[in-house]
Design an enzyme around this catalytic site. Structure first.
Site, PDB file in Angstrom:
ATOM      1  N   ARG A   1      20.547   4.674  -9.008  1.00 44.88           N
ATOM      2  CA  ARG A   1      20.020   3.839 -10.097  1.00 44.88           C
ATOM      3  C   ARG A   1      20.008   2.364  -9.689  1.00 44.88           C
ATOM      4  O   ARG A   1      20.957   1.872  -9.072  1.00 44.88           O
ATOM      5  CB  ARG A   1      20.863   4.038 -11.372  1.00 44.88           C
ATOM      6  CG  ARG A   1      20.712   5.445 -11.913  1.00 44.88           C
ATOM      7  CD  ARG A   1      21.300   5.668 -13.289  1.00 44.88           C
ATOM      8  NE  ARG A   1      21.392   7.108 -13.516  1.00 44.88           N
ATOM      9  CZ  ARG A   1      20.378   7.880 -13.911  1.00 44.88           C
ATOM     10  NH1 ARG A   1      19.207   7.348 -14.184  1.00 44.88           N
ATOM     11  NH2 ARG A   1      20.547   9.190 -14.059  1.00 44.88           N
ATOM     12  N   ASP A   2      18.914   1.694 -10.050  1.00 44.55           N
ATOM     13  CA  ASP A   2      18.762   0.271  -9.736  1.00 44.55           C
ATOM     14  C   ASP A   2      19.819  -0.535 -10.493  1.00 44.55           C
ATOM     15  O   ASP A   2      20.120  -0.264 -11.664  1.00 44.55           O
ATOM     16  CB  ASP A   2      17.350  -0.191 -10.131  1.00 44.55           C
ATOM     17  CG  ASP A   2      16.987  -1.522  -9.512  1.00 44.55           C
ATOM     18  OD1 ASP A   2      16.142  -1.552  -8.611  1.00 44.55           O
ATOM     19  OD2 ASP A   2      17.570  -2.549  -9.947  1.00 44.55           O
ATOM     20  N   ILE A   3      20.359  -1.531  -9.834  1.00 43.39           N
ATOM     21  CA  ILE A   3      21.423  -2.360 -10.425  1.00 43.39           C
ATOM     22  C   ILE A   3      20.883  -3.217 -11.574  1.00 43.39           C
ATOM     23  O   ILE A   3      21.631  -3.639 -12.459  1.00 43.39           O
ATOM     24  CB  ILE A   3      22.066  -3.248  -9.328  1.00 43.39           C
ATOM     25  CG1 ILE A   3      23.468  -3.674  -9.700  1.00 43.39           C
ATOM     26  CG2 ILE A   3      21.192  -4.444  -8.975  1.00 43.39           C
ATOM     27  CD1 ILE A   3      24.270  -4.230  -8.543  1.00 43.39           C
TER      28      ILE A   3
ATOM     29  N   VAL B   1      14.835  -6.449  -0.707  1.00 42.90           N
ATOM     30  CA  VAL B   1      15.733  -5.718   0.194  1.00 42.90           C
ATOM     31  C   VAL B   1      14.884  -5.080   1.291  1.00 42.90           C
ATOM     32  O   VAL B   1      13.972  -4.296   0.995  1.00 42.90           O
ATOM     33  CB  VAL B   1      16.542  -4.645  -0.571  1.00 42.90           C
ATOM     34  CG1 VAL B   1      17.475  -3.914   0.381  1.00 42.90           C
ATOM     35  CG2 VAL B   1      17.329  -5.274  -1.721  1.00 42.90           C
TER      36      VAL B   1
ATOM     37  N   HIS C   1      12.016   1.169  -0.041  1.00 39.10           N
ATOM     38  CA  HIS C   1      12.493   1.895  -1.217  1.00 39.10           C
ATOM     39  C   HIS C   1      11.340   2.114  -2.174  1.00 39.10           C
ATOM     40  O   HIS C   1      10.467   1.264  -2.326  1.00 39.10           O
ATOM     41  CB  HIS C   1      13.633   1.144  -1.906  1.00 39.10           C
ATOM     42  CG  HIS C   1      13.392  -0.316  -2.089  1.00 39.10           C
ATOM     43  ND1 HIS C   1      13.560  -1.244  -1.082  1.00 39.10           N
ATOM     44  CD2 HIS C   1      12.971  -1.015  -3.163  1.00 39.10           C
ATOM     45  CE1 HIS C   1      13.272  -2.443  -1.532  1.00 39.10           C
ATOM     46  NE2 HIS C   1      12.904  -2.331  -2.793  1.00 39.10           N
ATOM     47  N   MET C   2      11.374   3.270  -2.805  1.00 43.68           N
ATOM     48  CA  MET C   2      10.387   3.626  -3.817  1.00 43.68           C
ATOM     49  C   MET C   2      11.071   3.467  -5.164  1.00 43.68           C
ATOM     50  O   MET C   2      12.123   4.069  -5.403  1.00 43.68           O
ATOM     51  CB  MET C   2       9.983   5.084  -3.562  1.00 43.68           C
ATOM     52  CG  MET C   2       8.826   5.591  -4.354  1.00 43.68           C
ATOM     53  SD  MET C   2       8.519   7.321  -3.848  1.00 43.68           S
ATOM     54  CE  MET C   2       7.519   7.073  -2.403  1.00 43.68           C
ATOM     55  N   HIS C   3      10.517   2.608  -6.025  1.00 40.17           N
ATOM     56  CA  HIS C   3      11.030   2.472  -7.389  1.00 40.17           C
ATOM     57  C   HIS C   3      10.447   3.603  -8.229  1.00 40.17           C
ATOM     58  O   HIS C   3       9.223   3.791  -8.244  1.00 40.17           O
ATOM     59  CB  HIS C   3      10.571   1.158  -8.029  1.00 40.17           C
ATOM     60  CG  HIS C   3      11.100  -0.092  -7.386  1.00 40.17           C
ATOM     61  ND1 HIS C   3      12.120  -0.836  -7.920  1.00 40.17           N
ATOM     62  CD2 HIS C   3      10.726  -0.746  -6.257  1.00 40.17           C
ATOM     63  CE1 HIS C   3      12.357  -1.898  -7.161  1.00 40.17           C
ATOM     64  NE2 HIS C   3      11.517  -1.866  -6.135  1.00 40.17           N
TER      65      HIS C   3
HETATM   66  P1  DGP Z   1      12.442  -5.009  -4.314  1.00 40.84           P
HETATM   67  O1  DGP Z   1      12.128  -6.233  -5.099  1.00 40.84           O
HETATM   68  O2  DGP Z   1      11.302  -4.024  -4.330  1.00 40.84           O
HETATM   69  O3  DGP Z   1      12.968  -5.296  -2.913  1.00 40.84           O
HETATM   70  O4  DGP Z   1      13.613  -4.270  -5.115  1.00 40.84           O
HETATM   71  C1  DGP Z   1      14.955  -4.316  -4.767  1.00 40.84           C
HETATM   72  C2  DGP Z   1      15.708  -3.630  -5.881  1.00 40.84           C
HETATM   73  O5  DGP Z   1      17.003  -3.301  -5.416  1.00 40.84           O
HETATM   74  C3  DGP Z   1      15.888  -4.494  -7.118  1.00 40.84           C
HETATM   75  O6  DGP Z   1      15.231  -3.862  -8.217  1.00 40.84           O
HETATM   76  C4  DGP Z   1      17.400  -4.544  -7.338  1.00 40.84           C
HETATM   77  C5  DGP Z   1      17.915  -3.436  -6.468  1.00 40.84           C
HETATM   78  N1  DGP Z   1      19.199  -3.714  -5.850  1.00 40.84           N
HETATM   79  C6  DGP Z   1      19.496  -4.762  -5.041  1.00 40.84           C
HETATM   80  N2  DGP Z   1      20.778  -4.717  -4.632  1.00 40.84           N
HETATM   81  C7  DGP Z   1      21.294  -3.575  -5.195  1.00 40.84           C
HETATM   82  C8  DGP Z   1      22.585  -2.962  -5.132  1.00 40.84           C
HETATM   83  O7  DGP Z   1      23.516  -3.436  -4.500  1.00 40.84           O
HETATM   84  N3  DGP Z   1      22.745  -1.814  -5.843  1.00 40.84           N
HETATM   85  C9  DGP Z   1      21.734  -1.244  -6.565  1.00 40.84           C
HETATM   86  N4  DGP Z   1      22.009  -0.112  -7.214  1.00 40.84           N
HETATM   87  N5  DGP Z   1      20.503  -1.790  -6.632  1.00 40.84           N
HETATM   88  C10 DGP Z   1      20.292  -2.941  -5.955  1.00 40.84           C
END
Ligand code: DGP
Length: 115
Positions: A30-32, A97, A101-103
Site C-alpha cells: 500500500r502506498d504511504i 522513486v 512501480h505501477m500504481h
Molecule cells: P511516483 O510519483 O510515481 O514516483 O510515486 C511514488 C510513490 O511511492 C508515491 O505515491 C509515494 C510512495 N512511497 C514513497 N516512499 C514510500 C515508502 O517508503 N513506503 C510506501 N509504502 N510508499 C512510498
C-alpha cells in the site's frame, strides 16, 4: 550500477510496509500517501530505475506485473467497479522513486485521467 531506493528495502522487508502480495518476481504494497481508497504499488523485485530502462528481457516480468495488478484489484473488490493503473516516467510525469512501480488506484470514481 543503478542506485537502490527505499523500495529495495521494502522488498527485503528491512523497513515496514503493508505488503499485500509478494512472489519471486514482484512485490505489492500500500502506498504511504494514498490518493484513493485503494492505492497499491506493484513493483518488480529487480531494480529497474525508469520505464526507459526496461529491456526485451523484462517482457515477461512486465506482463506479470499486470496480471498481479488485476488479481489484487479482484482481492480488493474493485475489479468490477473499476480502477486505474499508472506508471510515471521521469520529471514531467512526477516520478519520485527511481524503481519502476505501477500504481493501482480505485475504490472511488477517479474522474478523467488528465484534468
Ligand atoms: P511516483 O510519483 O510515481 O514516483 O510515486 C511514488 C510513490 O511511492 C508515491 O505515491 C509515494 C510512495 N512511497 C514513497 N516512499 C514510500 C515508502 O517508503 N513506503 C510506501 N509504502 N510508499 C512510498
Amino acid at each position: 550500477m543503478a542506485q537502490e531506493t527505499i523500495f529495495s528495502k521494502i522488498i527485503r522487508r528491512e523497513i515496514p510496509a503493508d505488503i499485500v502480495f509478494q512472489d519471486d518476481k514482484v512485490t505489492a504494497f500500500r502506498d504511504i500517501s494514498p490518493q484513493a481508497p485503494t492505492h497499491i504499488l506493484i513493483i518488480p523485485n529487480k531494480l529497474i530505475p525508469t520505464i526507459n530502462d526496461i529491456t526485451e528481457q523484462d517482457e515477461t516480468l512486465l506482463g506479470h506485473m499486470m496480471i498481479v495488478a488485476a488479481k489484487i484489484a479482484n482481492q480488493e473488490g474493485i475489479d468490477e467497479s473499476g480502477y486505474r493503473l499508472i506508471m510515471n516516467c521521469n520529471k514531467d510525469a512526477g516520478q519520485e522513486v527511481f524503481h519502476i512501480h505501477m500504481h493501482l488506484l480505485g475504490g472511488k470514481n477517479l474522474g478523467r485521467l488528465i484534468g
